[in-house]
Design an enzyme around this catalytic site. Structure first.
Site, mmCIF file in Angstrom:
data_model
loop_
_atom_site.group_PDB
_atom_site.id
_atom_site.type_symbol
_atom_site.label_atom_id
_atom_site.label_comp_id
_atom_site.label_asym_id
_atom_site.label_seq_id
_atom_site.Cartn_x
_atom_site.Cartn_y
_atom_site.Cartn_z
ATOM 1 N N ASN A 157 33.162 47.438 47.873
ATOM 2 C CA ASN A 157 33.330 45.986 47.846
ATOM 3 C C ASN A 157 34.385 45.497 46.853
ATOM 4 O O ASN A 157 34.997 44.450 47.061
ATOM 5 C CB ASN A 157 31.991 45.286 47.599
ATOM 6 C CG ASN A 157 31.310 45.733 46.327
ATOM 7 O OD1 ASN A 157 31.556 46.821 45.809
ATOM 8 N ND2 ASN A 157 30.428 44.892 45.812
ATOM 9 N N ARG A 165 36.930 49.791 36.042
ATOM 10 C CA ARG A 165 35.840 49.528 35.097
ATOM 11 C C ARG A 165 35.193 50.823 34.617
ATOM 12 O O ARG A 165 34.558 50.854 33.557
ATOM 13 C CB ARG A 165 34.801 48.611 35.743
ATOM 14 C CG ARG A 165 33.880 47.936 34.735
ATOM 15 C CD ARG A 165 33.143 46.776 35.338
ATOM 16 N NE ARG A 165 32.090 47.183 36.268
ATOM 17 C CZ ARG A 165 31.380 46.332 36.998
ATOM 18 N NH1 ARG A 165 31.628 45.033 36.936
ATOM 19 N NH2 ARG A 165 30.442 46.764 37.802
ATOM 20 N N LYS A 180 35.157 59.744 43.292
ATOM 21 C CA LYS A 180 34.911 59.743 44.736
ATOM 22 C C LYS A 180 34.837 58.290 45.182
ATOM 23 O O LYS A 180 33.834 57.608 44.984
ATOM 24 C CB LYS A 180 33.619 60.456 45.101
ATOM 25 C CG LYS A 180 33.466 60.630 46.624
ATOM 26 C CD LYS A 180 32.042 60.596 47.081
ATOM 27 C CE LYS A 180 31.452 59.213 47.204
ATOM 28 N NZ LYS A 180 32.086 58.363 48.252
ATOM 29 N N GLU A 256 24.887 51.391 38.086
ATOM 30 C CA GLU A 256 24.955 49.954 38.383
ATOM 31 C C GLU A 256 24.524 49.822 39.840
ATOM 32 O O GLU A 256 25.285 50.117 40.750
ATOM 33 C CB GLU A 256 26.373 49.422 38.150
ATOM 34 C CG GLU A 256 26.429 47.909 38.029
ATOM 35 C CD GLU A 256 26.745 47.230 39.335
ATOM 36 O OE1 GLU A 256 25.787 46.748 39.980
ATOM 37 O OE2 GLU A 256 27.915 47.187 39.728
ATOM 38 N N CYS A 290 27.356 42.591 44.256
ATOM 39 C CA CYS A 290 26.021 42.847 43.700
ATOM 40 C C CYS A 290 25.543 41.680 42.857
ATOM 41 O O CYS A 290 24.337 41.509 42.657
ATOM 42 C CB CYS A 290 26.022 44.139 42.896
ATOM 43 S SG CYS A 290 27.255 44.178 41.585
ATOM 44 N N GLU A 387 18.744 42.765 49.499
ATOM 45 C CA GLU A 387 20.090 42.297 49.188
ATOM 46 C C GLU A 387 20.825 41.966 50.483
ATOM 47 O O GLU A 387 20.895 42.795 51.397
ATOM 48 C CB GLU A 387 20.837 43.368 48.402
ATOM 49 C CG GLU A 387 22.072 42.873 47.691
ATOM 50 C CD GLU A 387 22.592 43.879 46.671
ATOM 51 O OE1 GLU A 387 23.330 43.456 45.770
ATOM 52 O OE2 GLU A 387 22.259 45.078 46.780
#
Length: 482
Positions: A157, A165, A180, A256, A290, A387
């Site tokens: 995404n 990050r 990956k 995360e 997220c 979600e």
């Protein structure tokens, strides 16, 4: 805007090992979600390729760890500059392989590149301590050093930012890394590999292995004693599997994972500000984030007005291929993701939710879904538990502050939350009571490279970004001195 064919011709499509491309035994297709067309055929990494990449990372580890922090810092800063120089290419590439509107991709280039600049500055600020033992029998020296070779598994995404990050703090700490990328969006990460090569990164410090068979590649790496760290962004279901694998070797992990962010609007909120914040929190990245607002808990005193205004804004959004200038909502990443969103909406409607706008597939050859608002969503609807990852706002009412907090906390997840209120005291009370790693108070966008990013409960372990981010890649050593 650059010609698409010309851009794609410049993007690496091989495996990135040892600072250069190498062909794979096989390839897999990367698709444009706006049309379903094939953008490129990319090398498909195998277990043998993973072993080669880990060999390269191990061979480079000692030299990279010993490199002066200023040298690592300068490479990161140069990479930041190069990404900004190639901003338009990166933005178009992300829009092509992920589907987000071009303006969103431009924003991600800025955001993703900024992690390189931030951790270029953090690289030279890794500190230890030296003290006398309180008992007077010696001295305490505490030092910090790199964890060692790391494996990063990144999502589709945010193809650039979720890589930088992780990569930036690892490099700042002196760790080598194998990445990956998601099979849906490997092109952006491969282009980033070229940036680091051009910035002077030593061979072997970074390898990038796209694959259509993740477990085939990563399972042997998890079992290899030379791997010291795993960092993953993705679903909680996959995170559980990776944590179980990591436990076999007690690997350092950063996870995360999934979110189910509540957006809580109290009766005293500025509704204009709340609607603006709701649009930002819900529709950033087509809702495929997220941190996206998943559940809108609105005080019943203002729910009717809030729903009407949000419906009007969502209905006005323009849908289409992300590279067109006037598009505000692009396609979802795959047909499967679009169908998953549709299933959640159908379930909610069957249980009594009311569709105020949208509610179905949008026309086009690609994987589009209409911006949708659901009101009066019942507590047993799946859409309040799972979600969404799409352009759907699910609204449920509540009465009073305690009920709003209880509704927000009624989930196994705890990544992000948003609250809107004009009362500072309430803002602080609610923010402290929410079981979540991040809280936006009268703000719809909360991500900041200078702030720690991460969740609690089943939303993950560890923190990324901020001054905390580099700690995930450092080991602490105590040296006892006389």
């Amino acid at each position: 805007m650059r010609d698409v064919a010309e851009l794609l011709a410049t993007v690496p499509t091989g495996l990135w090992i040892g600072g250069e491309q190498s062909p794979g035994v096989d390839t897999f297709a990367v698709h444009d979600p706006a049309t379903g067309a094939v953008l490129a055929e990319v090398a498909d990494a195998t277990a043998a390729d993973g072993a080669r990449a880990l060999d390269a990372a191990v061979a480079a580890q000692a030299g990279w760890a010993a490199a002066p922090a200023r040298d690592r810092s300068e490479i990161l800063r140069r990479a930041w500059e190069l990404i900004l120089e190639r901003r338009d290419d990166f933005a178009l590439l992300m829009t092509l392989e992920m589907g987000k509107p071009l303006a969103e991709s431009q924003g991600e280039v800025t955001y993703g590149a900024e992690f390189l600049r931030w951790f270029a500055e953090e690289a030279v600020r890794v500190n230890g301590r030296y003290t006398h033992s309180p008992s007077g029998n010696g001295r305490i020296l505490v030092t910090k050093g790199p964890v060692g070779p790391a494996l990063a598994i990144t999502p589709w995404n945010f193809p650039l930012a979720m890589g930088t990050r992780k990569i930036a703090p690892a490099f700042a700490a002196g760790c080598t890394m194998v990445v990956k990328p998601a099979a849906e969006t490997p092109l952006t990460m491969l282009a980033l590999g070229q940036v680091f090569a051009d910035a002077g990164l030593p061979p072997g410090v970074l390898s990038i292995l796209p694959t259509s068979h993740a477990a085939r590649l990563t399972d042997p790496m998890f079992a290899d004693h030379r791997l010291r760290k795993v960092t993953f962004t993705g679903s909680t279901a996959v995170g559980r599997i990776l944590l179980a694998q990591s436990a076999n070797r007690v690997l350092r992990t950063s996870m995360e994972l999934g979110g189910n962010a509540p957006f809580v609007v109290f009766a005293d909120a500025d509704l204009d500000a709340a609607i603006a914040g709701a649009m930002a929190a819900k529709m950033r990245n087509n809702g495929e984030a997220c941190t996206a607002a998943n559940r809108f808990h609105v005080d019943n005193a203002v729910r009717t007005a809030f729903t009407a205004r949000l419906t009007e804004r969502m209905r006005s959004l323009r849908i289409g291929p992300g590279h067109l200038d006037d598009v505000q909502v692009g396609p979802l990443i795959t047909a499967e993701q679009r169908d998953s969103v549709a299933d959640l909406v159908r379930d909610a409607v069957a249980k009594g939710a009311r569709v105020t706008t949208g509610g179905g597939y949008a026309p086009g050859p690609g994987w589009f879904y209409e911006p949708t608002v659901l009101d009066n969503v019942p507590a047993d609807a799946r859409i309040l538990r799972e979600e969404i990852f799409g352009p759907v706002a699910a609204i449920a009412g509540f009465d009073g502050e305690e009920a709003g907090i209880a509704a927000a906390n009624d989930t196994e997840f705890g990544l992000a939350a948003y609250i809107y209120t004009a009362d500072l005291g309430r803002a602080l009370r609610v923010a402290e009571a929410l079981e979540t790693g991040m809280v936006g108070v009268n703000r719809g966008i909360i991500s900041d490279v200078a702030a720690p990013f991460g969740g609690v409960k089943e939303s993950g372990l560890g923190r990324e970004a901020g001054t905390e981010g580099i700690e995930e890649y450092l080991e602490t050593k105590y040296i006892a001195l006389p």
